[in-house]
Design an enzyme around this catalytic site. Structure first.
Site, PDB file in Angstrom:
ATOM      1  N   ASN A  13      50.437  41.019  33.073  1.00  0.00           N
ATOM      2  CA  ASN A  13      50.852  40.755  34.899  1.00  0.00           C
ATOM      3  C   ASN A  13      51.774  39.360  35.452  1.00  0.00           C
ATOM      4  OD1 ASN A  13      50.513  41.445  37.371  1.00  0.00           O
ATOM      5  ND2 ASN A  13      48.566  39.711  37.319  1.00  0.00           N
ATOM      6  N   TRP A  14      53.392  40.217  35.603  1.00  0.00           N
ATOM      7  CA  TRP A  14      54.342  39.112  35.875  1.00  0.00           C
ATOM      8  C   TRP A  14      54.003  38.644  37.080  1.00  0.00           C
ATOM      9  CZ3 TRP A  14      59.517  41.570  34.060  1.00  0.00           C
ATOM     10  CH2 TRP A  14      59.551  41.820  32.849  1.00  0.00           C
ATOM     11  N   LYS A  15      53.308  39.000  38.135  1.00  0.00           N
ATOM     12  CA  LYS A  15      52.762  38.817  39.775  1.00  0.00           C
ATOM     13  C   LYS A  15      54.051  39.338  39.806  1.00  0.00           C
ATOM     14  CE  LYS A  15      49.092  35.859  37.820  1.00  0.00           C
ATOM     15  NZ  LYS A  15      48.213  34.981  37.937  1.00  0.00           N
ATOM     16  N   HIS A  98      43.727  43.564  42.336  1.00  0.00           N
ATOM     17  CA  HIS A  98      43.911  42.691  41.456  1.00  0.00           C
ATOM     18  C   HIS A  98      43.102  41.648  42.281  1.00  0.00           C
ATOM     19  CE1 HIS A  98      45.557  38.626  39.853  1.00  0.00           C
ATOM     20  NE2 HIS A  98      45.761  39.575  39.231  1.00  0.00           N
ATOM     21  N   GLU A 100      43.961  38.784  43.188  1.00  0.00           N
ATOM     22  CA  GLU A 100      45.053  37.957  44.369  1.00  0.00           C
ATOM     23  C   GLU A 100      45.040  38.812  45.589  1.00  0.00           C
ATOM     24  OE1 GLU A 100      48.040  36.942  41.566  1.00  0.00           O
ATOM     25  OE2 GLU A 100      46.993  35.626  40.712  1.00  0.00           O
ATOM     26  N   GLU A 170      38.059  39.663  35.006  1.00  0.00           N
ATOM     27  CA  GLU A 170      38.678  38.352  35.049  1.00  0.00           C
ATOM     28  C   GLU A 170      37.721  37.581  36.769  1.00  0.00           C
ATOM     29  OE1 GLU A 170      43.448  39.717  34.504  1.00  0.00           O
ATOM     30  OE2 GLU A 170      42.814  40.221  37.234  1.00  0.00           O
ATOM     31  N   GLY A 176      44.675  31.510  36.448  1.00  0.00           N
ATOM     32  CA  GLY A 176      45.466  31.001  36.681  1.00  0.00           C
ATOM     33  C   GLY A 176      45.128  29.253  36.771  1.00  0.00           C
ATOM     34  N   SER A 216      43.501  32.900  31.952  1.00  0.00           N
ATOM     35  CA  SER A 216      44.041  31.690  31.607  1.00  0.00           C
ATOM     36  C   SER A 216      44.311  32.562  29.904  1.00  0.00           C
ATOM     37  CB  SER A 216      43.441  30.832  31.658  1.00  0.00           C
ATOM     38  OG  SER A 216      43.760  30.109  32.913  1.00  0.00           O
ATOM     39  N   GLY A 237      48.505  36.994  32.943  1.00  0.00           N
ATOM     40  CA  GLY A 237      49.167  36.034  33.871  1.00  0.00           C
ATOM     41  C   GLY A 237      50.747  35.779  33.210  1.00  0.00           C
ATOM     42  N   GLY A 238      50.454  34.560  33.402  1.00  0.00           N
ATOM     43  CA  GLY A 238      50.808  33.205  32.941  1.00  0.00           C
ATOM     44  C   GLY A 238      51.549  33.005  31.484  1.00  0.00           C
TER      45      GLY A 238
HETATM   46  C1  PEP Z   1      46.437  37.447  36.248  1.00  0.00           C
HETATM   47  O1  PEP Z   1      46.720  37.555  36.140  1.00  0.00           O
HETATM   48  O2  PEP Z   1      45.537  38.794  36.028  1.00  0.00           O
HETATM   49  C2  PEP Z   1      45.226  36.778  34.951  1.00  0.00           C
HETATM   50  C3  PEP Z   1      45.124  36.477  34.493  1.00  0.00           C
HETATM   51  O3  PEP Z   1      46.507  35.203  35.225  1.00  0.00           O
HETATM   52  P1  PEP Z   1      46.687  34.382  33.788  1.00  0.00           P
HETATM   53  O4  PEP Z   1      45.918  34.883  32.442  1.00  0.00           O
HETATM   54  O5  PEP Z   1      47.202  32.984  34.496  1.00  0.00           O
HETATM   55  O6  PEP Z   1      44.591  33.465  34.476  1.00  0.00           O
END
Ligand code: PEP
Length: 255
Positions: A13-15, A98, A100, A170, A176, A216, A237-238
């Site tokens: 997930n590049w956001k 998601h 966010e 999640e 994040g 994470s 994500g990251g």
């Molecule tokens: C996400 O955006 O779904 C996510 C899990 O982010 P991160 O891996 O950065 O916690």
């Protein structure tokens, strides 16, 4: 629990990251690293990177997803993108609900359900995100929160349609933040979700459904999390923004 009954899926997930040139660089670096992946690999990118991503991944095993879609087929919804528009581009997956979006854009269980319905109607595969906040975990209501999110989103989704739904657990407090759920915490909630699916759809359907963990997940902790019997992949994500890190997670998910 028999993991071979369901595909392992690692989705990035590049956001709101990567312009087109940066997307091309990342994908070009990533493709050789995941060419022998033992799991399904999906990249969910900003809308503006979809065409570039689709062009670069054509003929590879890597699938492209969007990060959201609207529930209407078309109409006066300024700034929104329909599921059908995504399908027409060649997009196969879409992230729905998601945290966010729930946190910053007023997404509710009702709008999540509508977006998932639209994605399924358009023939897309949905990655349905659910998860509790830290406050809810500390209040001891994680399972209640997850059960409501799952039941509301899947109301009206048939067992056949569920073949095109991946669930992603999640925990909001782990996204994040660098604070990952422990293997046991993540495994426990994923197991709870599978039990819930078994009650809603029967054991066989629950067994064939992919349930990811996200929050994470990185190159170091992925193998331990993915070894849990009910964790079938990850939403990343990251760590999906760096080709070697994402490729290491893909390698850890290979069966
Ligand atoms: C996400 O955006 O779904 C996510 C899990 O982010 P991160 O891996 O950065 O916690």
């Amino acid at each position: 629990m028999n993991k071979t009954k369901r595909p392992a899926v690692i989705a990035g997930n590049w956001k709101m990251n990567k312009n087109r040139a940066e997307a091309a660089t990342l994908i070009t670096e990533l493709l050789p690293l995941v060419k022998d992946a033992g799991c399904e690999v999906v990249l969910c990118t900003p809308y503006t990177d979809l065409e570039t991503s689709l062009a670069l991944t054509e003929g590879t095993g890597v699938k492209i997803g969007a990060e959201n879609c609207h529930w209407a087929e078309s109409g006066a919804f300024t700034g929104e993108i329909s599921a059908e528009m995504l399908r027409e581009l060649g997009v196969q997956y879409v992230i729905i609900g998601h945290s966010e979006r729930r946190q910053y854009f007023g997404e509710t269980d009702e709008t999540v359900a509508k977006r998932l319905r639209a994605a399924l109607n358009a023939g897309l595969k949905g990655i349905l995100c659910v998860g509790e906040t830290l406050e809810q975990r500390e209040a001891g209501i994680t399972e209640e929160v997850i059960a409501i999110q799952v039941k509301k989103a899947l109301a009206g989704v048939t067992a056949e349609e569920l073949r095109r739904v991946i669930l992603a657990y999640e925990p909001v407090w782990a996204i994040g933040t660098g604070r990952t759920a422990t293997e046991e915490q993540a495994g426990e909630v994923n197991g709870f979700i599978r039990g819930l699916l078994a009650r809603l759809y029967g054991e066989a359907v629950a067994e064939r459904t992919t349930i990811q963990y996200g929050g994470s997940m990185n190159a170091k902790n992925a193998a331990g999390l993915l070894a849990q019997p009910d964790i079938d992949g990850g939403l990343i994500g990251g760590a999906s923004l760096k080709a070697p890190d994402f490729a290491a997670i893909v390698a850890a998910a290979g069966r």
